[in-house]
Design an enzyme around this catalytic site. Structure first.
Site, mmCIF file in Angstrom:
data_model
loop_
_atom_site.group_PDB
_atom_site.id
_atom_site.type_symbol
_atom_site.label_atom_id
_atom_site.label_comp_id
_atom_site.label_asym_id
_atom_site.label_seq_id
_atom_site.Cartn_x
_atom_site.Cartn_y
_atom_site.Cartn_z
ATOM 1 N N GLY A 298 -16.335 -7.433 1.462
ATOM 2 C CA GLY A 298 -16.297 -8.880 1.540
ATOM 3 C C GLY A 298 -16.480 -9.443 2.929
ATOM 4 O O GLY A 298 -16.636 -10.657 3.099
ATOM 5 N N CYS B 24 -14.237 -2.549 4.585
ATOM 6 C CA CYS B 24 -13.246 -1.740 3.872
ATOM 7 C C CYS B 24 -13.807 -1.162 2.575
ATOM 8 O O CYS B 24 -13.238 -0.229 2.010
ATOM 9 C CB CYS B 24 -12.000 -2.577 3.583
ATOM 10 S SG CYS B 24 -11.158 -3.148 5.073
ATOM 11 N N GLY B 25 -14.929 -1.715 2.089
ATOM 12 C CA GLY B 25 -15.567 -1.198 0.883
ATOM 13 C C GLY B 25 -16.674 -0.198 1.153
ATOM 14 O O GLY B 25 -17.374 0.215 0.230
ATOM 15 N N ARG C 1 -4.305 0.914 17.795
ATOM 16 C CA ARG C 1 -4.904 0.360 16.578
ATOM 17 C C ARG C 1 -4.719 1.370 15.459
ATOM 18 O O ARG C 1 -4.205 2.472 15.679
ATOM 19 C CB ARG C 1 -6.385 0.072 16.839
ATOM 20 C CG ARG C 1 -7.056 -0.890 15.870
ATOM 21 C CD ARG C 1 -6.579 -2.333 16.023
ATOM 22 N NE ARG C 1 -7.276 -3.214 15.108
ATOM 23 C CZ ARG C 1 -8.475 -3.759 15.327
ATOM 24 N NH1 ARG C 1 -9.107 -3.518 16.466
ATOM 25 N NH2 ARG C 1 -9.031 -4.538 14.435
ATOM 26 N N LYS C 2 -5.141 1.030 14.272
ATOM 27 C CA LYS C 2 -4.991 1.967 13.162
ATOM 28 C C LYS C 2 -5.775 3.244 13.450
ATOM 29 O O LYS C 2 -6.779 3.247 14.160
ATOM 30 C CB LYS C 2 -5.448 1.344 11.858
ATOM 31 C CG LYS C 2 -6.952 1.094 11.724
ATOM 32 C CD LYS C 2 -7.250 0.532 10.346
ATOM 33 C CE LYS C 2 -8.746 0.271 10.173
ATOM 34 N NZ LYS C 2 -9.049 -0.273 8.832
ATOM 35 N N ARG D 31 0.836 -1.202 0.000
ATOM 36 C CA ARG D 31 0.000 0.000 0.000
ATOM 37 C C ARG D 31 0.869 1.250 0.000
ATOM 38 O O ARG D 31 1.854 1.340 0.723
ATOM 39 C CB ARG D 31 -0.918 0.005 1.219
ATOM 40 C CG ARG D 31 -1.845 1.226 1.271
ATOM 41 C CD ARG D 31 -2.703 1.205 2.522
ATOM 42 N NE ARG D 31 -3.637 0.099 2.479
ATOM 43 C CZ ARG D 31 -4.056 -0.555 3.564
ATOM 44 N NH1 ARG D 31 -3.577 -0.237 4.756
ATOM 45 N NH2 ARG D 31 -4.927 -1.535 3.462
#
Length: 587
Positions: free
Chosen positions: A451, A456-457, A182-183, A63
């Site tokens: 998914g 994430c989508g 975390r992120k 990424r």
């Protein structure tokens, strides 16, 4: 007790991981000790390397960490050449072939099929062009998102570029802040259109106006604790703080430090900042931020511009995605193209970079809807640009279905996903385009596909959200989808209502056709899909969305069996769970 990943990070994390990656790359993938791979692959994520799903051992997703979606002249060319030369797997995708890039929902780019042994050469090429992968994954500040046309848009009320540069260089570049619970996602917006999607970030600066020392000042209101995933999405909450441009950096840095110090390091399923905001409330966070993390008094929030937010807001018309021809403040134009599901073959990415050089300044901007913008195009060049064959393939004047699609990576590469996404949605959008007629005043109908529940989508923020699941049909395990409706951002952000669960994937196109045809028949004049959903009883929406088999040929119906991508025979995906709660695929 702290989660095991905390021990891994205490041993080695952040900038120190780079040297270990280079050492492993020199010796080859097998030099990573088998018993330590979970730990090392977790650490690799800080440098943008994500090991792909089981059955694809030795291959990584990479990424890019560009800020605000800005690709300066030559950068897309370098990335596309890496995709052409290195992002080539053992099999070709039946829809997209081999060697391509994925534009992401956070204004970034991902590459797949990267071999560890090739990482040093790839980094050398990318970094020579000013492109980095640092801090693009793991428990760290990710790439900072913002208005894709910062410094260009005629509607801009504050130029965010100096602040974005400082946040990217000084804040994200601070190795002492590399190890977060975390992120952590940051957005900064100066164009009052909502294109930074501030409502779904851990900390967000949105443009606002307030009187300071007797003068009207344009600065930012602060929001905290937004995010998607785990079927527990949160809209970022107003902190009741206004900051001037000069104060903005310290407040963002202060909240990052506060989260580093007080975020939960034991329960990874509930340690994003949104859960800290849930537990503490904004008043306590504001008080602690003012008392211990900044050295000035915090002012109450100012007057925002949210009534102007159209981006992904669920409107039938309007500037919901920056696609099309738009005039800049300097008289030139930016031209937004449509890349359904965000995937570009390397040859097309190279051609896109060439068009940016030939017709504009060479700079390209990426949006949060997985689309590219060509900027600084003189009026005299617009017609010729629109006539280019590549623009016909990725149109500036797309149909509602073409412009509405977004998808995450899916089972093709992600071991946590439950369904294939990119190829399925690309084909579904074409099928809807051919089989469903929309009124001429419906320019936008967004279909987002994730998914798994990590989302994430961005399924939660769509007109129609699709979420990967598993189900049974005729006694066989099949890929299935949950269907949600009525989400969107804008002035009043909201998430979808889930009206159908575990619909076999081959019956989803028929369900969507039935639902959309009901919308067309039942809507009031000028009513958008999101508005129609809000005005329609949930029971009726469920009835309208009746699953139905059609002539749609699903690409990955039966539990990935017969799919094109490699997977281990014993690696049937399972719901991603930590401590009973679904987790993100890129944590």
């Amino acid at each position: 007790m702290a989660h095991k990943k905390e021990a891994w990070k205490d041993e080695c994390y952040g900038d120190a991981v780079r040297d270990r990656i280079l050492a492993f790359a020199e010796e080859g993938f097998e030099s990573v000790p088998a018993e330590e791979r979970d730990a090392w692959f977790s650490r690799f994520k800080f440098w943008g390397l994500f090991h792909q799903r089981s059955g694809q051992e030795g291959y990584f997703m990479m990424r890019i960490a560009n800020a605000d979606g800005v690709l300066r002249p030559g950068q897309l060319t370098a990335i596309a050449e890496v995709a052409r030369d290195y992002a080539v797997g053992p099999v070709a995708n039946p829809e997209f072939g081999n060697g391509w890039i994925d534009l992401t929902s956070r204004q970034s780019i991902q590459l797949h099929w990267i071999r560890l042994e090739d990482v040093p050469a790839i980094w050398e090429k990318l970094e020579a062009a000013g492109v980095s992968t640092r801090s693009s994954g793991g428990d760290a500040m990710r790439n900072i998102t913002g208005s894709p046309v910062a410094g260009k848009d005629a509607r801009e009320v504050i130029d965010t570029r100096p602040l974005l540069d400082r946040l990217s260089t000084d804040l994200r570049g601070d190795d002492a802040l590399s190890n977060l619970p975390r992120k952590f996602n940051i957005s900064v917006s100066g164009v009052p259109d909502g294109s930074a999607q501030d409502a779904i970030n851990d900390v967000a600066l949105e443009p606002a106006r307030r009187e300071v020392d007797g003068e009207s000042v344009i600065g930012y209101n602060v929001r905290v604790g937004g995010g998607l995933g785990g079927k527990q999405p949160r809209v970022a909450r107003p902190l009741d703080v206004f900051v001037t441009p000069e104060e903005a950096y310290e407040v963002v840095r202060g909240f990052v430090r506060l989260y580093r110090d007080h975020g939960d390091r034991q329960r990874r399923a509930r340690n994003r900042s949104r859960f800290l905001v849930d537990e503490w409330g904004t008043d306590r966070i504001r008080d602690l931020l003012e008392a211990e993390y900044v050295d000035f008094d915090l002012r109450p929030a100012g007057e925002d511009f949210r009534e102007r937010y159209e981006y992904n807001a669920g409107g039938a018309t309007g500037d919901a995605d920056l696609v099309g021809v738009n005039q800049q403040r300097d008289g030139d134009y930016f031209v937004g193209l449509t890349v359904p599901v965000g995937r570009l073959p390397a040859r097309d990415a190279l051609a896109l970079a060439d068009l940016a050089e030939a017709y504009g300044s060479g700079e390209i901007r990426l949006t949060r809807r997985q689309n590219p913008l060509l900027v600084d195009v003189p009026e005299s060049n617009v017609a010729d640009l629109l006539a280019e064959p590549l623009v016909e393939r990725y149109p500036a004047e797309p149909t509602a279905f073409q412009r509405g699609g977004m998808a995450c990576t899916g089972t093709e590469f992600c071991s946590l996903a439950l369904t294939e996404t990119k190829t399925r949605l690309a084909r579904l959008l074409r099928w809807l385009n051919a089989n469903v007629d929309l009124p001429s005043d419906v320019e936008h109908l967004h279909v987002h596909f994730s998914g798994c529940t990590a989302d994430c989508g961005h399924a939660h923020t769509a007109d129609i959200g699709l979420l990967g699941m598993r189900g049974r049909k005729d006694g066989q395990l099949v890929e299935a989808l949950d269907v949600g409706v009525g989400g969107g951002m804008g002035e009043e952000p909201g998430f979808v209502t889930w009206i159908r669960q575990r619909v076999p994937a081959d019956e989803v196109p028929g369900a969507l056709r039935n639902l959309i045809e009901a919308f067309v028949a039942e809507r009031s004049d000028g009513e958008s899909f999101r508005e129609w959903v809000a005005a329609t009883d949930e029971e009726a929406l469920t009835a309208f969305c009746e699953p139905e088999e059609t002539d749609f040929e699903d690409p990955a119906m039966y539990d990935a069996k017969g799919s094109w991508y490699p997977f281990a025979d014993d690696s049937t995906p399972t719901r991603p769970v930590v401590d009973g709660t679904p987790t993100s695929s890129d944590d």
